[in-house]
Design a protein around this motif. Sequence first.
Motif, PDB file in Angstrom:
ATOM      1  N   MET A   1      -3.316   4.425  -0.641  1.00  0.00           N
ATOM      2  CA  MET A   1      -2.821   5.492  -1.505  1.00  0.00           C
ATOM      3  C   MET A   1      -2.161   4.845  -2.712  1.00  0.00           C
ATOM      4  SD  MET A   1       0.156   8.366  -0.858  1.00  0.00           S
ATOM      5  CE  MET A   1      -0.823   9.690  -0.182  1.00  0.00           C
ATOM      6  N   ALA A   2      -2.741   5.085  -3.888  1.00  0.00           N
ATOM      7  CA  ALA A   2      -2.239   4.458  -5.105  1.00  0.00           C
ATOM      8  C   ALA A   2      -2.826   5.176  -6.312  1.00  0.00           C
ATOM      9  CB  ALA A   2      -2.612   2.973  -5.149  1.00  0.00           C
TER      10      ALA A   2
ATOM     11  N   LYS B   1     -11.046   0.685   2.976  1.00  0.00           N
ATOM     12  CA  LYS B   1     -12.286   1.439   3.155  1.00  0.00           C
ATOM     13  C   LYS B   1     -12.327   2.669   2.262  1.00  0.00           C
ATOM     14  CE  LYS B   1     -13.813  -1.169   6.549  1.00  0.00           C
ATOM     15  NZ  LYS B   1     -14.983  -2.070   6.349  1.00  0.00           N
ATOM     16  N   ASP B   2     -11.138   3.168   1.895  1.00  0.00           N
ATOM     17  CA  ASP B   2     -11.060   4.387   1.102  1.00  0.00           C
ATOM     18  C   ASP B   2      -9.778   4.340   0.285  1.00  0.00           C
ATOM     19  OD1 ASP B   2     -11.709   6.887   0.118  1.00  0.00           O
ATOM     20  OD2 ASP B   2     -10.857   7.965   1.826  1.00  0.00           O
ATOM     21  N   CYS B   3      -9.744   5.107  -0.799  1.00  0.00           N
ATOM     22  CA  CYS B   3      -8.545   5.226  -1.630  1.00  0.00           C
ATOM     23  C   CYS B   3      -8.279   6.700  -1.900  1.00  0.00           C
ATOM     24  CB  CYS B   3      -8.714   4.496  -2.955  1.00  0.00           C
ATOM     25  SG  CYS B   3      -8.810   2.700  -2.818  1.00  0.00           S
ATOM     26  N   VAL B   4      -7.007   7.077  -1.876  1.00  0.00           N
ATOM     27  CA  VAL B   4      -6.588   8.426  -2.245  1.00  0.00           C
ATOM     28  C   VAL B   4      -5.517   8.312  -3.307  1.00  0.00           C
ATOM     29  CG1 VAL B   4      -7.181   9.435  -0.010  1.00  0.00           C
ATOM     30  CG2 VAL B   4      -4.882   8.526  -0.377  1.00  0.00           C
ATOM     31  N   ASP B   5      -5.454   9.305  -4.178  1.00  0.00           N
ATOM     32  CA  ASP B   5      -4.469   9.281  -5.251  1.00  0.00           C
ATOM     33  C   ASP B   5      -3.059   9.438  -4.697  1.00  0.00           C
ATOM     34  OD1 ASP B   5      -6.444   8.952  -7.108  1.00  0.00           O
ATOM     35  OD2 ASP B   5      -6.514  11.057  -7.705  1.00  0.00           O
ATOM     36  N   GLY B   6      -2.117   8.764  -5.301  1.00  0.00           N
ATOM     37  CA  GLY B   6      -0.726   8.854  -4.896  1.00  0.00           C
ATOM     38  C   GLY B   6       0.113   7.895  -5.697  1.00  0.00           C
TER      39      GLY B   6
ATOM     40  N   ALA C   1       0.163   1.486  -2.443  1.00  0.00           N
ATOM     41  CA  ALA C   1      -0.586   0.263  -2.180  1.00  0.00           C
ATOM     42  C   ALA C   1      -0.865  -0.577  -3.413  1.00  0.00           C
ATOM     43  CB  ALA C   1      -1.921   0.614  -1.500  1.00  0.00           C
ATOM     44  N   GLY C   2      -0.575  -0.055  -4.600  1.00  0.00           N
ATOM     45  CA  GLY C   2      -0.905  -0.786  -5.809  1.00  0.00           C
ATOM     46  C   GLY C   2       0.034  -1.909  -6.158  1.00  0.00           C
ATOM     47  N   GLY C   3       1.189  -2.011  -5.485  1.00  0.00           N
ATOM     48  CA  GLY C   3       2.179  -3.032  -5.808  1.00  0.00           C
ATOM     49  C   GLY C   3       1.956  -4.345  -5.092  1.00  0.00           C
ATOM     50  N   ALA C   4       2.924  -5.258  -5.255  1.00  0.00           N
ATOM     51  CA  ALA C   4       2.789  -6.610  -4.708  1.00  0.00           C
ATOM     52  C   ALA C   4       2.770  -6.617  -3.187  1.00  0.00           C
ATOM     53  CB  ALA C   4       3.919  -7.493  -5.226  1.00  0.00           C
ATOM     54  N   VAL C   5       3.613  -5.791  -2.536  1.00  0.00           N
ATOM     55  CA  VAL C   5       3.598  -5.727  -1.071  1.00  0.00           C
ATOM     56  C   VAL C   5       2.282  -5.123  -0.588  1.00  0.00           C
ATOM     57  CG1 VAL C   5       4.724  -4.760   0.966  1.00  0.00           C
ATOM     58  CG2 VAL C   5       6.109  -5.609  -0.923  1.00  0.00           C
ATOM     59  N   GLY C   6       1.842  -4.040  -1.228  1.00  0.00           N
ATOM     60  CA  GLY C   6       0.579  -3.427  -0.861  1.00  0.00           C
ATOM     61  C   GLY C   6      -0.592  -4.385  -0.964  1.00  0.00           C
ATOM     62  N   GLN C   7      -0.552  -5.281  -1.950  1.00  0.00           N
ATOM     63  CA  GLN C   7      -1.609  -6.280  -2.133  1.00  0.00           C
ATOM     64  C   GLN C   7      -1.851  -7.061  -0.836  1.00  0.00           C
ATOM     65  OE1 GLN C   7      -3.218  -7.002  -5.111  1.00  0.00           O
ATOM     66  NE2 GLN C   7      -4.241  -8.916  -4.588  1.00  0.00           N
TER      67      GLN C   7
END
Length: 335
Positions: free
Chosen positions: A185-186, A200-205, A163-169
Amino acid sequence: MTGPGMHGATQRAEHRAWTWHTSPEPLGLKLARVPVPVPAAGQVLVRNAAIGLNPVDWKVLGGALVNWQAGHVPGVDGAGEVVALGEGVSAERLGQRVAYHTSLHRDGSFAEHTLVDARALLCLPHALDFETAASFPCPALTAWLAIDKVPVKPGQPLLVSGAGGAVGQYVIQLAAARGFAVTAMANARHRDRLLALGAKDCVDGPLPDGEAWTGGRRYFAVLDTVSGDHATRMAAALRANGHLVCIQDRVPQWPCEPFGLTLSMHEVALGALHVHGDDGAWLQLRRAGERMLSEVSEGRMQPQGRVVHKFDELAQLLDTLRNRNFSGKPVIRVS
């Protein structure tokens, strides 16, 4: 410059363009002066003010996905002003400020001018600058195609991996606007930004290579921006009757037994519309893109931060993108 069925003019017969000469390396692109192209029926000529760079721009340089000849101009995203029209294009188009995503199978955006199908043009809000507009088409339209695959069920849990990239944005924002309870997940460094976008939440990935998802079957939908292999492993996060949307690559085999979890599988490829999309499909996508651009212009949707370089630095910036040596969306200022 004018020709049969062409209206409007450019001020020069040649322009600068970055050209491909069979090298798979971005630094193998060469800056050259080439003839300004002439629009055919249904096309316009855009004088580019800015060019958006995307991962696909370096991935295709090896030639595996395309059938280019030496001298081809790569690039899919740009923004600027319509300066010439092909036969059958409304005169109202002349002078419009536009953004676009164009086909990999003909000369693209890495030039001072680009031919674009009129049906693919996104009209820009007056307040939106060209650099933001050029950063938009590939990631934002891909995100819309991806979320449009998933039935809207407000409150259902949805995970976006990579999710950290441009599409995830954009996926995060579009999913949150539809009422999904979004998990991103990012890498942990993206956490605050993704929460501010609506997660609502973030998980490592993402998951390390070869590692399986161990968090249980928790999600109605998973939208994966990482790879086909990663999406396959993320299928273990889906509930029965869930949806797996593969944005990067595709899942090579169905990840569950028949008549068991009954998962729905989806693939996303914006470029496929240039080959297979009809006017109705483009109209739907264009309307969605222009709504999103209005939201960006009004501050109701947040684009990724931009890293802007000069036209002469395009090959170097594309090489930097390939090596992931910075954060943000790379954009070239043409003038």
